[in-house]
Structure formats: structure tokens, C-alpha cells
Design an enzyme around this catalytic site. Structure first.
Site, mmCIF file in Angstrom:
data_model
loop_
_atom_site.group_PDB
_atom_site.id
_atom_site.type_symbol
_atom_site.label_atom_id
_atom_site.label_comp_id
_atom_site.label_asym_id
_atom_site.label_seq_id
_atom_site.Cartn_x
_atom_site.Cartn_y
_atom_site.Cartn_z
ATOM 1 N N MET A 1 -10.957 -5.699 6.077
ATOM 2 C CA MET A 1 -10.564 -6.342 4.829
ATOM 3 C C MET A 1 -11.739 -6.803 3.942
ATOM 4 O O MET A 1 -11.542 -7.581 3.011
ATOM 5 C CB MET A 1 -9.639 -7.531 5.115
ATOM 6 C CG MET A 1 -8.345 -7.144 5.816
ATOM 7 S SD MET A 1 -7.439 -5.831 4.962
ATOM 8 C CE MET A 1 -6.741 -6.772 3.604
ATOM 9 N N ILE B 1 -15.177 -5.669 1.492
ATOM 10 C CA ILE B 1 -15.715 -4.541 0.729
ATOM 11 C C ILE B 1 -17.118 -4.244 1.262
ATOM 12 O O ILE B 1 -17.907 -5.162 1.499
ATOM 13 C CB ILE B 1 -15.739 -4.900 -0.774
ATOM 14 C CG1 ILE B 1 -14.285 -5.045 -1.265
ATOM 15 C CG2 ILE B 1 -16.485 -3.858 -1.586
ATOM 16 C CD1 ILE B 1 -14.143 -5.613 -2.649
ATOM 17 N N LEU B 2 -17.406 -2.969 1.483
ATOM 18 C CA LEU B 2 -18.735 -2.595 1.993
ATOM 19 C C LEU B 2 -19.757 -2.650 0.863
ATOM 20 O O LEU B 2 -19.425 -2.430 -0.299
ATOM 21 C CB LEU B 2 -18.689 -1.180 2.561
ATOM 22 C CG LEU B 2 -17.826 -0.970 3.807
ATOM 23 C CD1 LEU B 2 -17.674 0.522 4.088
ATOM 24 C CD2 LEU B 2 -18.406 -1.694 5.015
ATOM 25 N N ASN C 1 -11.494 5.747 5.291
ATOM 26 C CA ASN C 1 -10.624 4.564 5.186
ATOM 27 C C ASN C 1 -9.179 5.021 5.117
ATOM 28 O O ASN C 1 -8.888 6.136 4.699
ATOM 29 C CB ASN C 1 -10.962 3.772 3.916
ATOM 30 C CG ASN C 1 -10.133 2.498 3.800
ATOM 31 O OD1 ASN C 1 -9.876 1.810 4.792
ATOM 32 N ND2 ASN C 1 -9.684 2.178 2.596
ATOM 33 N N GLY D 1 -5.119 -4.235 14.404
ATOM 34 C CA GLY D 1 -5.698 -3.073 15.079
ATOM 35 C C GLY D 1 -4.687 -2.051 15.565
ATOM 36 O O GLY D 1 -4.948 -1.349 16.546
ATOM 37 N N THR D 2 -3.549 -1.933 14.876
ATOM 38 C CA THR D 2 -2.576 -0.928 15.332
ATOM 39 C C THR D 2 -3.082 0.490 15.028
ATOM 40 O O THR D 2 -2.801 1.421 15.784
ATOM 41 C CB THR D 2 -1.175 -1.151 14.717
ATOM 42 O OG1 THR D 2 -1.276 -1.119 13.297
ATOM 43 C CG2 THR D 2 -0.583 -2.470 15.161
ATOM 44 N N ASN D 3 -3.834 0.647 13.943
ATOM 45 C CA ASN D 3 -4.434 1.964 13.685
ATOM 46 C C ASN D 3 -5.494 2.278 14.734
ATOM 47 O O ASN D 3 -5.587 3.419 15.201
ATOM 48 C CB ASN D 3 -5.040 2.019 12.280
ATOM 49 C CG ASN D 3 -4.011 2.375 11.233
ATOM 50 O OD1 ASN D 3 -3.646 3.535 11.093
ATOM 51 N ND2 ASN D 3 -3.502 1.378 10.521
ATOM 52 N N HIS E 1 -5.588 3.664 3.398
ATOM 53 C CA HIS E 1 -5.082 2.673 2.441
ATOM 54 C C HIS E 1 -3.557 2.807 2.356
ATOM 55 O O HIS E 1 -3.041 3.928 2.264
ATOM 56 C CB HIS E 1 -5.719 2.919 1.070
ATOM 57 C CG HIS E 1 -5.260 1.944 0.041
ATOM 58 N ND1 HIS E 1 -5.747 0.649 -0.010
ATOM 59 C CD2 HIS E 1 -4.342 2.047 -0.941
ATOM 60 C CE1 HIS E 1 -5.141 0.006 -0.991
ATOM 61 N NE2 HIS E 1 -4.285 0.832 -1.575
HETATM 62 C C1 GRF Z 1 -3.013 -0.786 7.494
HETATM 63 O O1 GRF Z 1 -1.759 -0.804 6.897
HETATM 64 C C2 GRF Z 1 -4.019 -0.080 6.621
HETATM 65 O O2 GRF Z 1 -3.452 0.816 5.720
HETATM 66 C C3 GRF Z 1 -4.644 -1.196 5.839
HETATM 67 O O3 GRF Z 1 -4.639 -2.320 6.689
HETATM 68 C C4 GRF Z 1 -3.589 -2.187 7.654
HETATM 69 C C5 GRF Z 1 -4.235 -2.398 8.986
HETATM 70 O O4 GRF Z 1 -3.323 -2.567 10.029
HETATM 71 N N1 GRF Z 1 -5.957 -0.804 5.390
HETATM 72 P P1 GRF Z 1 -3.844 -2.566 11.526
HETATM 73 O O5 GRF Z 1 -4.903 -3.660 11.669
HETATM 74 O O6 GRF Z 1 -4.390 -1.218 11.840
HETATM 75 O O7 GRF Z 1 -2.631 -2.904 12.342
#
Ligand code: GRF
Length: 221
Positions: A98, A100-101, A115, A20-22, A117
Site C-alpha cells: 500500500m 508508493i515506490l 503489480n 496476503g491472500t495474493n 490492481h
Molecule cells: C488486492 O485486492 C490487490 O488488488 C490490491 O490489494 C489487495 C491485496 O489483498 N492491490 P491481499 O493482501 O493479497 O489479500
């Protein structure tokens, strides 16, 4: 079907599976008033996803729909769809989700799913992108924000972050640099959407009313 424009703040559901860093980068921008959205739910298919703790710390409602609790995939997809449909967000943000929808879900939220990627799409769809790019001998790597359609990692592209590959790069250090870029471009694209400047029309990306055929690119500094 598209929701009518109510002039209200954009509501978003964030789907995660892991660290969940994003999600954190998005939360940080909301807290500092740089991102005009309201996260109404953080949903994870993985009960151990650390992103759930991050959401709780920010007082955001969370839900776990554990893939392994279902006898078949169709029931899992149905549950994801039902739970999101009933709160009807303006936007669905996949942030390290992770799974697929389902096609059904993509159709229901058409033009409202984003999304990120970890590659310069259309290159390196799927998994292990950092390892694969190093093996390819490419000069650049990065990440891409795109609209989601039912075809994996293939929806219309919006924004990319690009970094030059260094001779001593390993998949781990490359991942770090790529993710650093993700924390910049994902909140930016979400803001564009929330402000109404970003749309998907007839399967293409439109930015401030103009169709874009190649994504905007942000270079490493
Ligand atoms: C990210 O690198 C994103 O590009 C991919 O999964 C990773 C998720 O990282 N889809 P986080 O859970 O947001 O840390």
C-alpha cells in the site's frame, strides 16, 4: 540495468502490507509446482500484516520495514531500496503493497516490477475501486496485472480478469469476486515472466516477442 540471463530459477521479492491472500495464491502454485520461481524475501511495511505469517509458515525469509519507524519518507524509501538491492531479485512482486515506490526504485528495477490492481485499468486508479465502480454504473469490473513505472497504476498492462457487475452487488461481494480472479491472473502473469515470455520493452508489454496494446482478458466463469 537488466540482469544477465543465468538460466537459473527466477528469484522474487514479494512486497505486502496486509492480508496476503495474493501471496498465498502464489505460494500455493509454487508448492504445487505450477510456478517456477523462488521467493527469497517477503517484505512488509506493516508489522501486523498477516501475509508475514503466511510466508513464515512456508519457510520464506521475511522482513518488516515499518514506515512509522522513519523520520522522513526519503529514509524509508532508501531502506526499501537498499534491502532489496542487496539481494538483487530477478522480479519484485507487489501483492497488496500500500505504499508508493520511489522513482529511484522504479528506475533500478525497471521492467522487473509487477503489480495487481483491483480495477480494469486504466479505469479507477487509486483506492476504493469497488465502491467507485458501483457508483459509476459500469457493466464490468475486475483486476489488472501491470508492469510498474513511477506513475501510479499507469505502467504497461499485461493481463486482466473481468467480471460482470450484478444488480445486487455490494462493494464487499464485488471485492470477493474480483479477488478470486486475482488469484488466477497474478500467478499466470508471474509464470509468463519467469518463463521469459513476458517482458517490458521501451515502456510497452511484450508477450512471446509480440507487443500487446490491450491486455489479455480472462472472463469470469
Ligand atoms: C488486492 O485486492 C490487490 O488488488 C490490491 O490489494 C489487495 C491485496 O489483498 N492491490 P491481499 O493482501 O493479497 O489479500
Amino acid at each position: 540495468m537488466k540482469k544477465p540471463d543465468t538460466g537459473q530459477i527466477t528469484s522474487a521479492v514479494i512486497l505486502i502490507s496486509g492480508h496476503g491472500t495474493n501471496l498465498q495464491a502464489i505460494l500455493d502454485q509454487i508448492i504445487s509446482d505450477q510456478l517456477p520461481i523462488k521467493i527469497i524475501l517477503v517484505l512488509s511495511d506493516n508489522p501486523r500484516a498477516y501475509g508475514i505469517e503466511r510466508a513464515k509458515k512456508s519457510g520464506i525469509p521475511t522482513k518488516i520495514i515499518n514506515y512509522h519507524d522513519f523520520i522522513n519518507k526519503a529514509d524509508f524509501h532508501q531502506s526499501i531500496k537498499d534491502n532489496i538491492k542487496k539481494i538483487d531479485p530477478d522480479l519484485v512482486v507487489l501483492a497488496g503493497y500500500m505504499r508508493i515506490l520511489s522513482t529511484d526504485f522504479c528506475r533500478l528495477f525497471k521492467g522487473r516490477i509487477l503489480n495487481i490492481h483491483p480495477s480494469l485499468l486504466p479505469k479507477f486508479k487509486g483506492l476504493n475501486t469497488h465502491q467507485r465502480v458501483l457508483e459509476s454504473g459500469d457493466k464490468y469490473h475486475g483486476s489488472t496485472v501491470h508492469f510498474v513505472t513511477s506513475e501510479l497504476d499507469s505502467g504497461p498492462l499485461i493481463l486482466q480478469h473481468r467480471t460482470r457487475i450484478r444488480p445486487d452487488d455490494t462493494p464487499e461481494c464485488l471485492k470477493k469476486r474480483v479477488q478470486h480472479g486475482e488469484y488466477q491472473i497474478y500467478p499466470t502473469a508471474i509464470r509468463w515472466f519467469a518463463e521469459g515470455s513476458l517482458k517490458m520493452v521501451d515502456g510497452a508489454t511484450f508477450l512471446i516477442g509480440k507487443r500487446i496494446t490491450t491486455p489479455e482478458i480472462l472472463e469470469d466463469t
